[in-house]
Design a protein around this motif. Structure first.
Motif, PDB file in Angstrom:
ATOM      1  N   LYS A 114       4.734   7.351   2.990  1.00 21.92           N
ATOM      2  CA  LYS A 114       4.274   6.248   2.160  1.00 21.92           C
ATOM      3  C   LYS A 114       3.324   6.749   1.065  1.00 21.92           C
ATOM      4  O   LYS A 114       2.450   7.563   1.316  1.00 21.92           O
ATOM      5  CB  LYS A 114       3.569   5.197   3.006  1.00 21.92           C
ATOM      6  CG  LYS A 114       4.436   4.599   4.104  1.00 21.92           C
ATOM      7  CD  LYS A 114       5.645   3.869   3.541  1.00 21.92           C
ATOM      8  CE  LYS A 114       6.477   3.231   4.649  1.00 21.92           C
ATOM      9  NZ  LYS A 114       7.683   2.550   4.116  1.00 21.92           N
ATOM     10  N   MET A 115       3.513   6.247  -0.141  1.00 17.66           N
ATOM     11  CA  MET A 115       2.685   6.669  -1.256  1.00 17.66           C
ATOM     12  C   MET A 115       1.398   5.855  -1.326  1.00 17.66           C
ATOM     13  O   MET A 115       0.293   6.399  -1.344  1.00 17.66           O
ATOM     14  CB  MET A 115       3.459   6.540  -2.580  1.00 17.66           C
ATOM     15  CG  MET A 115       2.713   7.064  -3.784  1.00 17.66           C
ATOM     16  SD  MET A 115       3.727   7.077  -5.279  1.00 17.66           S
ATOM     17  CE  MET A 115       3.954   5.319  -5.575  1.00 17.66           C
ATOM     18  N   THR A 116       1.536   4.533  -1.364  1.00 18.16           N
ATOM     19  CA  THR A 116       0.369   3.637  -1.382  1.00 18.16           C
ATOM     20  C   THR A 116       0.632   2.509  -0.384  1.00 18.16           C
ATOM     21  O   THR A 116       1.007   1.400  -0.790  1.00 18.16           O
ATOM     22  CB  THR A 116       0.141   3.053  -2.795  1.00 18.16           C
ATOM     23  OG1 THR A 116       1.365   2.437  -3.254  1.00 18.16           O
ATOM     24  CG2 THR A 116      -0.266   4.125  -3.776  1.00 18.16           C
ATOM     25  N   PRO A 117       0.462   2.776   0.906  1.00 17.91           N
ATOM     26  CA  PRO A 117       0.843   1.815   1.950  1.00 17.91           C
ATOM     27  C   PRO A 117       0.173   0.450   1.835  1.00 17.91           C
ATOM     28  O   PRO A 117       0.796  -0.563   2.178  1.00 17.91           O
ATOM     29  CB  PRO A 117       0.427   2.521   3.249  1.00 17.91           C
ATOM     30  CG  PRO A 117      -0.549   3.566   2.830  1.00 17.91           C
ATOM     31  CD  PRO A 117      -0.118   4.004   1.473  1.00 17.91           C
ATOM     32  N   LYS A 118      -1.047   0.387   1.356  1.00 17.10           N
ATOM     33  CA  LYS A 118      -1.737  -0.894   1.254  1.00 17.10           C
ATOM     34  C   LYS A 118      -1.335  -1.675   0.006  1.00 17.10           C
ATOM     35  O   LYS A 118      -1.371  -2.900  -0.003  1.00 17.10           O
ATOM     36  CB  LYS A 118      -3.251  -0.679   1.255  1.00 17.10           C
ATOM     37  CG  LYS A 118      -3.805  -0.197   2.578  1.00 17.10           C
ATOM     38  CD  LYS A 118      -5.315  -0.113   2.552  1.00 17.10           C
ATOM     39  CE  LYS A 118      -5.867   0.332   3.902  1.00 17.10           C
ATOM     40  NZ  LYS A 118      -7.353   0.400   3.891  1.00 17.10           N
ATOM     41  N   LEU A 119      -0.966  -0.963  -1.041  1.00 14.09           N
ATOM     42  CA  LEU A 119      -0.625  -1.618  -2.306  1.00 14.09           C
ATOM     43  C   LEU A 119       0.863  -1.885  -2.436  1.00 14.09           C
ATOM     44  O   LEU A 119       1.279  -2.974  -2.813  1.00 14.09           O
ATOM     45  CB  LEU A 119      -1.121  -0.762  -3.479  1.00 14.09           C
ATOM     46  CG  LEU A 119      -0.873  -1.305  -4.894  1.00 14.09           C
ATOM     47  CD1 LEU A 119      -1.500  -2.686  -5.037  1.00 14.09           C
ATOM     48  CD2 LEU A 119      -1.451  -0.339  -5.926  1.00 14.09           C
ATOM     49  N   SER A 120       1.674  -0.880  -2.150  1.00  8.78           N
ATOM     50  CA  SER A 120       3.122  -1.023  -2.274  1.00  8.78           C
ATOM     51  C   SER A 120       3.784  -0.269  -1.119  1.00  8.78           C
ATOM     52  O   SER A 120       4.187   0.891  -1.275  1.00  8.78           O
ATOM     53  CB  SER A 120       3.588  -0.468  -3.630  1.00  8.78           C
ATOM     54  OG  SER A 120       4.951  -0.750  -3.849  1.00  8.78           O
ATOM     55  N   PRO A 121       3.899  -0.913   0.044  1.00  9.68           N
ATOM     56  CA  PRO A 121       4.385  -0.261   1.272  1.00  9.68           C
ATOM     57  C   PRO A 121       5.778   0.360   1.169  1.00  9.68           C
ATOM     58  O   PRO A 121       6.093   1.284   1.917  1.00  9.68           O
ATOM     59  CB  PRO A 121       4.379  -1.404   2.293  1.00  9.68           C
ATOM     60  CG  PRO A 121       3.426  -2.411   1.738  1.00  9.68           C
ATOM     61  CD  PRO A 121       3.564  -2.317   0.256  1.00  9.68           C
ATOM     62  N   LYS A 122       6.613  -0.147   0.263  1.00  9.17           N
ATOM     63  CA  LYS A 122       7.991   0.345   0.175  1.00  9.17           C
ATOM     64  C   LYS A 122       8.124   1.616  -0.649  1.00  9.17           C
ATOM     65  O   LYS A 122       9.172   2.267  -0.624  1.00  9.17           O
ATOM     66  CB  LYS A 122       8.896  -0.752  -0.405  1.00  9.17           C
ATOM     67  CG  LYS A 122       9.035  -1.974   0.488  1.00  9.17           C
ATOM     68  CD  LYS A 122       9.992  -2.984  -0.110  1.00  9.17           C
ATOM     69  CE  LYS A 122      10.146  -4.197   0.800  1.00  9.17           C
ATOM     70  NZ  LYS A 122      11.083  -5.202   0.232  1.00  9.17           N
ATOM     71  N   LYS A 123       7.102   1.975  -1.403  1.00 11.08           N
ATOM     72  CA  LYS A 123       7.175   3.171  -2.244  1.00 11.08           C
ATOM     73  C   LYS A 123       6.830   4.411  -1.419  1.00 11.08           C
ATOM     74  O   LYS A 123       5.884   4.410  -0.636  1.00 11.08           O
ATOM     75  CB  LYS A 123       6.228   3.057  -3.437  1.00 11.08           C
ATOM     76  CG  LYS A 123       6.622   1.959  -4.412  1.00 11.08           C
ATOM     77  CD  LYS A 123       5.736   1.976  -5.639  1.00 11.08           C
ATOM     78  CE  LYS A 123       6.060   0.826  -6.588  1.00 11.08           C
ATOM     79  NZ  LYS A 123       7.418   0.901  -7.108  1.00 11.08           N
ATOM     80  N   SER A 124       7.611   5.464  -1.620  1.00 10.16           N
ATOM     81  CA  SER A 124       7.398   6.700  -0.877  1.00 10.16           C
ATOM     82  C   SER A 124       7.114   7.866  -1.820  1.00 10.16           C
ATOM     83  O   SER A 124       7.423   7.802  -3.021  1.00 10.16           O
ATOM     84  CB  SER A 124       8.632   7.033  -0.026  1.00 10.16           C
ATOM     85  OG  SER A 124       9.743   7.329  -0.865  1.00 10.16           O
ATOM     86  N   VAL A 125       6.528   8.933  -1.263  1.00  8.84           N
ATOM     87  CA  VAL A 125       6.256  10.144  -2.042  1.00  8.84           C
ATOM     88  C   VAL A 125       7.572  10.759  -2.505  1.00  8.84           C
ATOM     89  O   VAL A 125       7.689  11.226  -3.644  1.00  8.84           O
ATOM     90  CB  VAL A 125       5.460  11.165  -1.199  1.00  8.84           C
ATOM     91  CG1 VAL A 125       5.290  12.474  -1.958  1.00  8.84           C
ATOM     92  CG2 VAL A 125       4.101  10.591  -0.810  1.00  8.84           C
TER      93      VAL A 125
END
Length: 272
Positions: free
Chosen positions: A158-169
């Motif tokens: 997860k890239m920004t789990p609290k802000l955008s949980p679906k986005k990954s590194v």
């Protein structure tokens, strides 16, 4: 829902293509209109869309675009200073009617939407602008598409789990690489239409790669504002897509970067 989103997306792309090709006052008018709508959407998140500071923001947007149209040097800086002075004047004369946060947000909104959005017009005004402006959309939407595909296939971290949980590194890296490759492919195909760039393939690849990185920040910024204010979408103007800011959130950040990098690589503004 899918078909509504698809149909409105097709119409949106068609309108964009027609007006971009037309350029001049037609594209200028559309960008100015989108700026006003987007600014109102942003102000609405803080419930100041009908306030005096917001009214100043709308009026300053018109003044700013008027200065751009007349190629006034330093229009963005001048508009921002005037906006700040005008809003602060209202703030002190009506104190304590408006909170400091509302006043600051009014100025922020002017810079965030009209000033950044105006670069869509300024990119089109560059030499070879008709073939440079697609780089804005390749950077933003190309990155988004590539990031989504890579993230769906191999995304684990997860890239920004609290802000955008679906986005990954993994999706982030895939989006950046994909956008850069799309830019290089575009440079190879349309390089003959970009005489201002000595090496169009390299220049377009760099522009799209850097633009994609900035697009991620733009997308997350818009998401952060929505989470802070507890809204799902900025508006309902575009069926299935939300408001202007929902569709142009990453474009706002990408357009200025494409403009300045294109100038660095040789493009010139007609006013220069």
């Amino acid at each position: 829902m899918f078909w509504t989103r698809l149909a409105s997306g097709v119409v949106l792309v068609a309108v964009a293509v027609i007006t971009i090709i037309a350029g001049g006052n037609i594209w200028f008018g559309l960008v100015a209109l989108l700026s006003l709508i987007g600014l109102r959407e942003l102000y609405k998140t803080m419930t100041i869309e009908k306030s005096i500071p917001a009214g100043i923001g709308y009026g300053m947007t018109l003044l700013y675009f008027g200065m751009l149209h007349q190629q006034v040097t330093g229009a963005a800086g001048m508009g921002t200073v005037l906006m700040l002075l005008a809003v602060c004047t209202v703030y002190v004369l009506t104190f304590p009617k408006y909170k400091a946060g509302q006043t600051a947000f009014a100025v922020f909104g002017f810079v965030y939407v009209p000033v950044l959005m105006s670069f869509l017009y300024q990119v089109r005004q560059l030499s070879d602008g008709l073939f440079i402006i697609p780089l804005v959309f390749l950077s933003a939407w190309g990155n988004d598409t590539c990031a989504y595909c890579v993230g769906m296939l191999i995304g684990k971290h997860k890239m920004t789990p609290k802000l955008s949980p679906k986005k990954s590194v993994e999706g982030l890296i895939g989006g950046l690489v994909g956008a850069a490759l799309l830019g290089m492919a575009y440079g190879a195909l349309c390089g003959r239409h970009l005489p201002s760039m000595e090496n169009a393939v390299l220049a377009c690849g760099i522009i799209c790669g850097v633009g994609a990185a900035i697009a991620v920040i733009g997308d997350l910024t818009a998401s952060a504002i929505k989470r802070d204010t507890g809204i799902k979408d900025y508006g309902k103007l575009i069926p299935g897509h939300g408001g202007v800011l929902d569709r142009f959130d990453s474009i706002l950040f990408t357009a200025p970067i494409v403009y300045y990098l294109a100038v660095y690589f040789g493009a010139a503004h007609p006013g220069i």
